[in-house]
Design an enzyme around this catalytic site. Structure first.
Site, PDB file in Angstrom:
ATOM      1  CE  LYS A 126     -11.847 -13.494 -11.184  1.00  0.00           C
ATOM      2  NZ  LYS A 126     -11.101 -13.037 -12.377  1.00  0.00           N
ATOM      3  CG  MET A 134      -0.873  -8.047  -6.713  1.00  0.00           C
ATOM      4  SD  MET A 134      -0.255  -7.285  -8.250  1.00  0.00           S
ATOM      5  CE  MET A 134       1.375  -6.792  -7.739  1.00  0.00           C
ATOM      6  NE  ARG A 135      -7.441 -11.375  -4.563  1.00  0.00           N
ATOM      7  CZ  ARG A 135      -6.914 -12.574  -4.361  1.00  0.00           C
ATOM      8  NH1 ARG A 135      -7.006 -13.503  -5.287  1.00  0.00           N
ATOM      9  NH2 ARG A 135      -6.301 -12.851  -3.234  1.00  0.00           N
ATOM     10  CG  ASN A 171      -3.618  -1.469 -12.709  1.00  0.00           C
ATOM     11  OD1 ASN A 171      -3.441  -1.511 -11.487  1.00  0.00           O
ATOM     12  ND2 ASN A 171      -2.951  -2.243 -13.544  1.00  0.00           N
ATOM     13  N   GLY A 208       0.772  -1.234   0.000  1.00  0.00           N
ATOM     14  CA  GLY A 208       0.000   0.000   0.000  1.00  0.00           C
ATOM     15  C   GLY A 208       0.806   1.289   0.000  1.00  0.00           C
ATOM     16  CB  SER A 209       4.317   2.244  -0.723  1.00  0.00           C
ATOM     17  OG  SER A 209       4.538   1.801  -2.029  1.00  0.00           O
ATOM     18  CG  ASN A 210       1.966   3.155  -5.806  1.00  0.00           C
ATOM     19  OD1 ASN A 210       2.247   4.154  -6.442  1.00  0.00           O
ATOM     20  ND2 ASN A 210       2.682   2.035  -5.841  1.00  0.00           N
ATOM     21  CG  HIS A 215       1.829  -2.936 -15.272  1.00  0.00           C
ATOM     22  ND1 HIS A 215       1.529  -4.126 -14.629  1.00  0.00           N
ATOM     23  CD2 HIS A 215       2.881  -3.208 -16.082  1.00  0.00           C
ATOM     24  CE1 HIS A 215       2.344  -5.067 -15.043  1.00  0.00           C
ATOM     25  NE2 HIS A 215       3.176  -4.535 -15.928  1.00  0.00           N
TER      26      HIS A 215
HETATM   27  C1  GAR Z   1       3.366  -1.301  -7.461  1.00  0.00           C
HETATM   28  O1  GAR Z   1       4.671  -1.323  -7.976  1.00  0.00           O
HETATM   29  C2  GAR Z   1       2.362  -1.465  -8.581  1.00  0.00           C
HETATM   30  O2  GAR Z   1       2.756  -0.846  -9.765  1.00  0.00           O
HETATM   31  C3  GAR Z   1       2.332  -2.964  -8.736  1.00  0.00           C
HETATM   32  O3  GAR Z   1       2.335  -3.439  -7.421  1.00  0.00           O
HETATM   33  C4  GAR Z   1       3.116  -2.559  -6.608  1.00  0.00           C
HETATM   34  C5  GAR Z   1       2.339  -2.262  -5.356  1.00  0.00           C
HETATM   35  O4  GAR Z   1       3.138  -1.607  -4.404  1.00  0.00           O
HETATM   36  N1  GAR Z   1       1.189  -3.400  -9.465  1.00  0.00           N
HETATM   37  C6  GAR Z   1       1.210  -4.425 -10.329  1.00  0.00           C
HETATM   38  O5  GAR Z   1       2.197  -5.095 -10.555  1.00  0.00           O
HETATM   39  C7  GAR Z   1      -0.108  -4.695 -11.023  1.00  0.00           C
HETATM   40  N2  GAR Z   1       0.067  -5.677 -12.046  1.00  0.00           N
HETATM   41  P1  GAR Z   1       2.449  -0.902  -3.152  1.00  0.00           P
HETATM   42  O6  GAR Z   1       1.501  -1.925  -2.548  1.00  0.00           O
HETATM   43  O7  GAR Z   1       3.580  -0.589  -2.226  1.00  0.00           O
HETATM   44  O8  GAR Z   1       1.740   0.312  -3.650  1.00  0.00           O
END
Ligand code: GAR
Length: 189
Positions: free
Chosen positions: A64, A89-90, A106, A13-15, A108
């Site tokens: 789902k 991630m789903r 999203n 969850g840093s984003n 990526h």
């Molecule tokens: C991020 O790097 C995001 O781009 C990636 O998961 C990470 C989550 O980090 N997403 C994917 O790979 C989606 N296919 P976070 O939980 O620290 O935000």
């Protein structure tokens, strides 16, 4: 006018935290954080930030469809304009995506259409590309195929390690995601 968003996460969850900290300047409010697992550290961040949060544990649902119905119900309690995926991630069903058509976004960690899937950073590193990056895109029924909103390139240096690349990618994400959301919310996309 300030737009309302729901953020969906699976992990750290840093984003999400970065979006929360920049939400006022970007013109949105995170009305609800939805985590698909009780282990998602993002929930702790939401507690600290005082952001409403709910765990909808995917492992508790056999199908789902039932899981997604629970998500839809949670979202419907708020007046949500956009669903924002941040390390979620789903793969969402076509039905769910159509329900929120053009309202799911999203991030990526690669320059799409290269290195789709779960391990965008590592796949790019192992392939040996010299430039990778970050993509923010609308979610459509394909995997990492929706319309691109914004991208940032990240150079892979000769002495780059996977760890240092991950750090650079995350820093790029923290700049790009709030800016890209602002662009969408302002009607610029
Ligand atoms: C991020 O790097 C995001 O781009 C990636 O998961 C990470 C989550 O980090 N997403 C994917 O790979 C989606 N296919 P976070 O939980 O620290 O935000």
């Amino acid at each position: 006018m300030v737009k309302n968003i729901a953020v969906l996460v699976s992990g750290g969850g840093s984003n999400f935290e970065n979006l929360a900290l920049k939400s006022a300047e970007a013109g949105f409010e995170i009305k609800i954080l939805i985590a698909d697992s009780p282990d998602a550290y993002a929930v702790k961040r939401a507690e600290k930030l005082n952001i409403p949060h709910i765990i909808i544990d995917r492992s508790k649902y056999s199908a789902k469809k039932e899981f997604e119905t629970a998500v839809t119900e949670a979202v419907s309690n708020f007046n949500i304009d956009y669903i924002v995926l941040a390390g979620f991630m789903r793969i969402l069903s076509a039905e769910f995506i159509n329900f929120y058509k053009n309202r799911i976004i999203n991030i990526h960690p690669s320059l799409l259409p290269s290195f789709k899937g779960r391990n965008g950073i590592e796949d790019a590193y192992n392939y040996g590309v010299k430039v990778t990056g970050v993509t923010v895109h609308f979610v459509d029924a394909g995997i990492d195929t929706g319309k691109i909103i914004a991208q940032t390139a990240v150079i892979i240096e000769e002495d780059e390690t996977l760890l240092s690349l991950e750090e650079k990618i995350h820093q790029a994400e923290y700049e790009l995601y709030p800016a890209a959301l602002k662009k969408v919310l302002d009607g610029g996309v």
